[in-house]
Scaffold this motif. Structure first.
Motif, short mmCIF file in Angstrom:
data_model
loop_
_atom_site.label_atom_id
_atom_site.label_comp_id
_atom_site.label_asym_id
_atom_site.label_seq_id
_atom_site.Cartn_x
_atom_site.Cartn_y
_atom_site.Cartn_z
N PRO A 23 84.42 63.60 34.20
CA PRO A 23 84.96 62.31 34.66
C PRO A 23 85.07 61.38 33.46
N SER A 44 83.85 55.04 41.87
CA SER A 44 83.33 55.58 40.60
C SER A 44 83.51 54.54 39.50
N HIS A 100 81.39 59.97 40.71
CA HIS A 100 82.03 60.36 39.45
C HIS A 100 82.14 61.89 39.35
#
Length: 748
Positions: free
Chosen positions: A507, A561, A642
């Motif tokens: 991520p 996220s 995430h």
């Protein structure tokens, strides 16, 4: 010891710190300076590579059976210098009896004393000296030897040593008592070797004495050539005249300064060091701490941080602070997907892997009697990690290093905010900013580039600014270790053999984590594809697909996220600089254009080069929640948002022909509301602490994070500051914090 150029560098740093400050340096600083320049004189004899030994000795240290005597003879022949074996040429001549007879005669403890006395009465210069396996257990004699030589540790795999000793029919060594196995004793001995060495030669299984000898000579050359490993700015423009000296920085300067003066980021001037296949295989059975020391020693010159001191830092950083002894374990999720768990540190995110170590780098590198204020922009996790890391330095270092972390007031989760402001200590503060992360990060860069303001802080308060974001090389470098370690764990667990390729899916917001994986590949880890996973703020995904970095009419979206809710990706500049063959002029043009016109386009050849290694996609909010729900239902494992973004993108982009390692960058407890929404938990309580406790009651993997549970228990409200989205307001906050830390506290 320091080389003359290193001393001149240190003098420059100290002069910069005290520039325009009309005070006398204290006695400690004067003593430090006098010692520094005295040591510089001692290093003059090391400067010539053609005279490798000079008046100094090359001292080979290692366990019995490491091959010190054989390797020493080969080196002596290559250099045409005297070779001394301590066993044969010192001890036996002093005692008029064999070493084994002496050991049998006096016993273990007395033997060490007798051995130490004999070495203390011995002196040599310009020689290659092979120590006994027990010499390092006698402090006084080792200090005596160290005064006139480089100690080279021959680090041979433990099982190789045991096998060699069996072939040599050695059934007893110094310090071995009945009931103690050879293997356990050799493990115990390592603490002594780690204490003394100046440079290490990693001897992989099967390496010949000639190969080891060549490695020793290369290690000694590297140790002597203290100016060989330097850093340049990504915006450095190479002079047309090749005779001109390229302005470069040492590792210690790059760590202290954080951001280059021209606005670029520091990168190694030369290529990353590379381990060969045998060296990597020898690390398969090593612990995380052992892997970290080997890899970081390769990347940090001992003139910046001596190997023994580096080892102490690593053990302190990754010792008791991590809930899992493996530090960054790899867990099989399903099919060809593996989770790299990077959340076992004290604040529950991957930032701990760097920010437990960076403060020790920083405290070691700064000169005495200088005050430093670390400015940090955080999108959520960096804030608490940096405050925790710097607050756990020793008291003396806390008094001269302070931290101010700026976070988007409405752009982090409730738990993250509580964690950040709850992590404030005597030398660390949190400031909420009424804007987003990009504003916080850009403002800090603007402050660094404001020479009037930074000069004012230096003159008025004797304080220098620096950063602990991933723009700081000392923050980015430790992240290389966990990517390499993850691959080695897959080999250790039997999922792959060394040399088999893997993909990594990360991520990505500021590009630091995924860039560290690129550096791991440069060191020899066979990564096939880097999968960049974005959330709704998918500027990086768009860039990787098109080569067009376009922020025009693009607004930052707040997502589940938040750590990757970033539009201006700082570390991308480092990667583009690498791809463009260190074209600083191009970087200057591109990133100036980004600031002024809010977009840039790279040439087709660079787009193709980028796409050879990178693929990218993005994940919607609905897909993120669905991935958390489905993963828990099928495997009992809870992904944080995430990691869920990365899982969705891995499912889309990875072709399943090789394993994919998904970086899990935070523990799910930090994002309890999103997790409860994803898992369709109806009894949603409005307090973050009760949500965390409710989730911990589920019989899920990974287990609850005890440090985060303790954070959730804290009911006391902690004060913190909030400021407007104005860089001048941020400057005034910085000045007040500097005054509070370094002026008012001192006068109390």
């Amino acid at each position: 010891m320091l080389h003359l150029n290193r001393c001149q560098h240190l003098k420059r740093v100290i002069q910069k710190c005290f520039a325009s400050i009309h005070v006398k340096t204290d006695k400690h600083t004067q003593l430090f300076l006098s010692r520094t320049f005295a040591l510089a004189e001692l290093r003059k004899s090391w400067h010539s590579i053609s005279s490798l030994v000079g008046d100094k000795n090359i001292i080979l240290m290692g366990p019995p059976g490491a091959g010190k005597t054989t390797v020493g003879r080969i080196i002596g022949q290559k250099l045409g210098c005297c070779v001394i074996d301590v066993d044969d040429d010192v001890l036996e001549k002093t005692w008029n009896m064999s070493v084994s007879e002496k050991l049998q005669d006096v016993g273990n403890e007395q033997f060490l004393e007798e051995e130490g006395k004999a070495v203390l009465n011995f002196s040599a210069s310009g020689s290659v000296i092979s120590l006994t396996g027990s010499n390092p257990m006698h402090d006084a004699s080792m200090w005596h030897l160290k005064e006139n030589g480089i100690i080279v540790y021959l680090d041979v795999p433990l099982m190789d040593i045991v096998s060699r000793l069996k072939l040599m029919k050695t059934d007893r060594i110094v310090g071995q008592n009945s009931g103690t196995s050879m293997k356990d004793l050799l493990k115990c001995r390592r603490q002594y070797y780690k204490k003394w060495y100046d440079t290490r030669v990693f001897c992989e299984s099967g390496a010949s004495p000639e190969e080891v000898a060549d490695k020793v000579l290369n290690a000694v050359k590297r140790y002597q050539d203290v100016d060989s490993e330097t850093f340049i700015s990504t915006r450095h423009i190479w002079p047309k005249d090749c005779e001109q000296k390229v302005p470069a920085k040492f590792f210690s300067e790059a760590v202290i300064e954080g951001l280059a003066s021209d606005g670029g980021l520091f990168v190694p001037e030369k290529e990353f060091p590379k381990l060969n296949c045998g060296e990597w295989k020898s690390l398969v059975g090593a612990t995380y701490i052992e892997r970290a020391q080997v890899l970081l020693e390769k990347c940090i010159h001992p003139a910046d941080i001596p190997a023994a001191r580096l080892g102490e830092m690593i053990e302190t950083a990754y010792g008791e602070n991590f809930a899992c002894s493996k530090i960054a374990p790899v867990r099989h999720l399903s099919g060809n997907q593996f989770i790299l768990e990077l959340f076992h540190g004290p604040t529950g995110s991957f930032k701990d892997l760097s920010l437990q170590l960076l403060p020790h780098f920083f405290a070691h590198c700064i000169p005495p009697s200088c005050n430093y204020m670390i400015l940090v922009a955080t999108s959520g996790d960096t804030g608490s990690a940096v405050l925790h890391g710097f607050s756990h330095l020793n008291k003396n270092d806390q008094q001269r290093i302070a931290v101010a972390t700026f976070f988007p007031e409405n752009g982090v989760s409730d738990f993250q905010k509580a964690q950040i402001i709850g992590s404030q200590k005597e030398n660390g503060w949190a400031v909420g900013v009424m804007s987003d992360f990009d504003f916080c990060q850009t403002s800090i860069k603007t402050i660094f580039k404001d020479s009037d303001f930074t000069g004012f802080l230096t003159v008025e308060y004797g304080t220098v600014l620096s950063s602990a974001n991933s723009i700081n090389w000392g923050r980015l470098l430790p992240q290389v270790v966990y990517h390499a370690s993850a691959y080695l764990d897959l080999v250790s667990q039997g999922f792959i053999s060394f040399g088999s390729p893997v993909d990594v899916c990360i991520p990505t917001g500021n590009f630091g984590n995924i860039l560290a994986a690129v550096y791991a590949k440069m060191m020899g880890i066979p990564v096939r594809k880097f999968i960049c996973a974005s959330n709704q703020n998918h500027v990086l995904t768009d860039f990787i697909k098109t080569g067009h970095y376009d922020l025009r009419e693009r607004k930052l979206a707040q997502t589940f996220s938040p750590a990757i809710d970033i539009l201006k990706s700082s570390n991308l500049e480092r990667h583009l600089h690498l791809m463009a063959n260190k074209d600083g002029q191009l970087m200057t043009r591109l990133f100036n254009q980004l600031e002024e016109q809010h977009h840039f386009q790279i040439e087709k050849i660079l787009v193709e080069k980028l796409q050879q290694d990178f693929v990218a996609d993005w994940c919607s909010e609905a897909e993120c929640l669905a991935a958390i729900h489905s993963t828990y239902n099928t495997s009992g494992y809870i992904l944080d948002p995430h990691t869920a973004v990365a899982k969705v993108v891995a499912d889309k982009m990875q072709d399943k022909t090789c394993p994919v390692i998904i970086s899990s960058t935070a523990h799910y407890s930090k994002f309890a509301p999103a997790i409860m929404q994803a898992l369709k938990i109806k009894e949603i309580n409005h307090t973050s602490s009760s949500q965390v406790y409710l989730l911990s009651s589920y019989n899920a993997l990974p287990p609850p994070h005890e440090a985060l549970l303790e954070t959730a228990k804290q009911q006391e409200k902690v004060d913190y500051q909030v400021c407007a989205a104005d860089v001048n307001v941020l400057k005034s906050h910085v000045e007040k914090l500097v005054e509070n830390q370094f002026i008012l506290k001192v006068s109390e």
